[in-house]
Design a protein around this motif. Structure first.
Motif, short mmCIF file in Angstrom:
data_model
loop_
_atom_site.label_atom_id
_atom_site.label_comp_id
_atom_site.label_asym_id
_atom_site.label_seq_id
_atom_site.Cartn_x
_atom_site.Cartn_y
_atom_site.Cartn_z
N THR A 71 -8.05 32.49 7.59
CA THR A 71 -6.54 32.48 8.40
C THR A 71 -6.30 31.23 8.34
O THR A 71 -4.76 31.08 8.33
N LYS A 72 -7.11 30.02 7.93
CA LYS A 72 -6.49 28.71 7.82
C LYS A 72 -7.28 28.16 6.66
O LYS A 72 -8.00 27.18 6.91
N PRO A 73 -6.74 28.48 5.41
CA PRO A 73 -7.22 28.02 4.18
C PRO A 73 -7.10 26.38 4.25
O PRO A 73 -6.11 25.79 4.51
N THR A 74 -8.00 25.66 3.43
CA THR A 74 -8.02 24.50 3.09
C THR A 74 -7.30 24.17 1.61
O THR A 74 -7.03 23.32 1.30
N ALA A 75 -7.40 25.43 0.89
CA ALA A 75 -6.66 25.45 -0.32
C ALA A 75 -6.08 26.90 -0.56
O ALA A 75 -6.62 27.89 -0.26
N VAL A 76 -5.23 26.87 -1.45
CA VAL A 76 -4.41 28.35 -1.83
C VAL A 76 -3.84 27.90 -3.27
O VAL A 76 -3.50 27.02 -3.69
N ILE A 77 -4.55 28.93 -4.01
CA ILE A 77 -3.69 29.09 -5.42
C ILE A 77 -2.77 30.23 -5.32
O ILE A 77 -3.24 31.41 -5.03
N ALA A 78 -1.57 29.80 -5.64
CA ALA A 78 -0.30 31.01 -5.30
C ALA A 78 0.38 30.98 -6.70
O ALA A 78 0.90 30.15 -7.27
N MET A 79 0.06 32.26 -7.41
CA MET A 79 0.63 32.40 -8.82
C MET A 79 2.20 33.40 -8.80
O MET A 79 2.51 33.59 -9.65
N ASN A 80 2.42 33.44 -7.65
CA ASN A 80 3.96 34.21 -7.50
C ASN A 80 4.58 33.73 -6.32
O ASN A 80 3.87 33.07 -5.20
N GLN A 81 5.83 34.12 -6.06
CA GLN A 81 6.68 33.54 -4.82
C GLN A 81 6.00 34.12 -3.45
O GLN A 81 5.96 33.71 -2.54
N PRO A 82 5.96 35.76 -3.71
CA PRO A 82 5.42 36.13 -2.36
C PRO A 82 4.23 35.58 -1.90
O PRO A 82 3.88 35.43 -0.54
N SER A 83 3.32 34.92 -2.79
CA SER A 83 2.17 34.51 -2.49
C SER A 83 2.59 32.98 -1.55
O SER A 83 1.73 32.84 -0.65
N VAL A 84 3.14 32.19 -2.23
CA VAL A 84 3.71 31.01 -1.68
C VAL A 84 4.19 31.25 -0.18
O VAL A 84 3.72 30.64 0.84
N GLU A 85 5.04 32.37 -0.22
CA GLU A 85 5.78 32.70 1.23
C GLU A 85 4.49 33.02 2.25
O GLU A 85 4.88 32.61 3.45
N LYS A 86 3.75 33.78 1.84
CA LYS A 86 2.61 34.65 2.79
C LYS A 86 1.57 33.41 3.06
O LYS A 86 1.12 33.28 4.07
N PHE A 87 1.02 32.72 2.22
CA PHE A 87 -0.35 31.68 2.29
C PHE A 87 0.10 30.35 2.58
O PHE A 87 -0.74 29.71 2.94
N GLY A 88 1.30 29.80 1.81
CA GLY A 88 1.72 28.59 1.85
C GLY A 88 1.69 27.99 3.50
O GLY A 88 1.05 26.94 3.77
N PRO A 89 2.36 28.68 4.10
CA PRO A 89 2.26 28.18 5.80
C PRO A 89 0.92 28.35 6.45
O PRO A 89 0.72 27.54 7.46
N THR A 90 -0.31 29.01 5.86
CA THR A 90 -1.41 28.75 6.37
C THR A 90 -2.20 27.81 6.29
O THR A 90 -3.36 27.46 6.78
N VAL A 91 -1.78 26.94 5.15
CA VAL A 91 -2.88 25.83 4.87
C VAL A 91 -2.85 24.60 5.71
O VAL A 91 -1.81 24.22 6.22
N VAL A 92 -3.87 24.11 6.01
CA VAL A 92 -4.13 23.30 7.09
C VAL A 92 -3.89 21.70 6.58
O VAL A 92 -3.85 21.58 5.35
N PRO A 93 -3.43 20.93 7.47
CA PRO A 93 -2.95 19.88 7.08
C PRO A 93 -4.04 19.11 6.31
O PRO A 93 -5.25 19.28 6.90
N GLY A 94 -3.95 18.32 5.26
CA GLY A 94 -4.92 17.66 4.36
C GLY A 94 -5.48 18.65 3.27
O GLY A 94 -6.13 18.34 2.52
#
Length: 186
Positions: A71-94
């Protein structure tokens, strides 16, 4: 096991079904197996495959993993806009988010990403096609994530990729290694 890689990686790889994100996640998970680390790989597929949104979660840790749900990833690979919008806000600082802006044309613009998150945006799909590596944007993104996080030794990453390219597709190993290097060199 190397001393210079991050000892915990909680990563979500997400995009459209058919972009190879489950494969990239398997390669990442296999690095942990090769290094004798605790690993979880949890794909999300089914009706999402081949066109809908698909993702997988990979945990690499020196300690036991309590749950495969991230639920709080340290990394995300987002290969489309819906992925950026869904998972981008969940990435922890750092943490780090790798965005393929070929299909995520707005990138992180307008997405509530935490301060201190390393946002890396580039046109992975376009790069792959221009290099004659159509379908390997996933591996370019994996290479870039490795360059940003060093989640394992480079030799381990190459070995994991070699192990996950099946013998019947041996002709795809060199293109995959080339795509990986392209991502690392970005």
């Amino acid at each position: 096991m190397a001393e210079d890689f991050n000892h915990e990686l909680l990563c979500v790889l997400s995009g459209f079904g058919g972009q190879g994100l489950l494969f990239a996640g398997k390669v990442m998970a296999y690095t942990g197996l090769l290094d004798g680390r605790h690993v979880s790989w949890m794909p999300s597929y089914g009706p999402e495959m081949r066109g809908g949104t698909a993702n997988c979660s990979v945990s690499l840790s020196d300690d036991a993993i309590g749950t495969p749900f991230i639920t709080k990833p340290t990394a995300v690979i987002a290969m489309n806009q819906p992925s950026v919008e869904k998972f981008g806000p969940t990435v922890v600082p750092g943490g780090t988010i790798i965005i393929d802006s070929t299909l995520a044309m707005n990138g992180a613009e307008g997405v509530d990403i935490a301060d201190g998150v390393n946002v890396v945006t580039f046109k992975a799909t376009e790069m792959a096609e221009e290099a004659g590596l159509k379908g390997l944007a996933n591996i370019i993104c994996l290479g870039k994530l490795w360059a940003e996080t060093h989640f394992c030794d480079r030799e381990t990453l190459d070995a994991a990729l070699r192990k996950n390219v099946p013998p019947k597709r041996a002709h795809l190993l060199e293109p995959n290694l080339k795509a990986l290097q392209m991502g690392i060199d970005l």
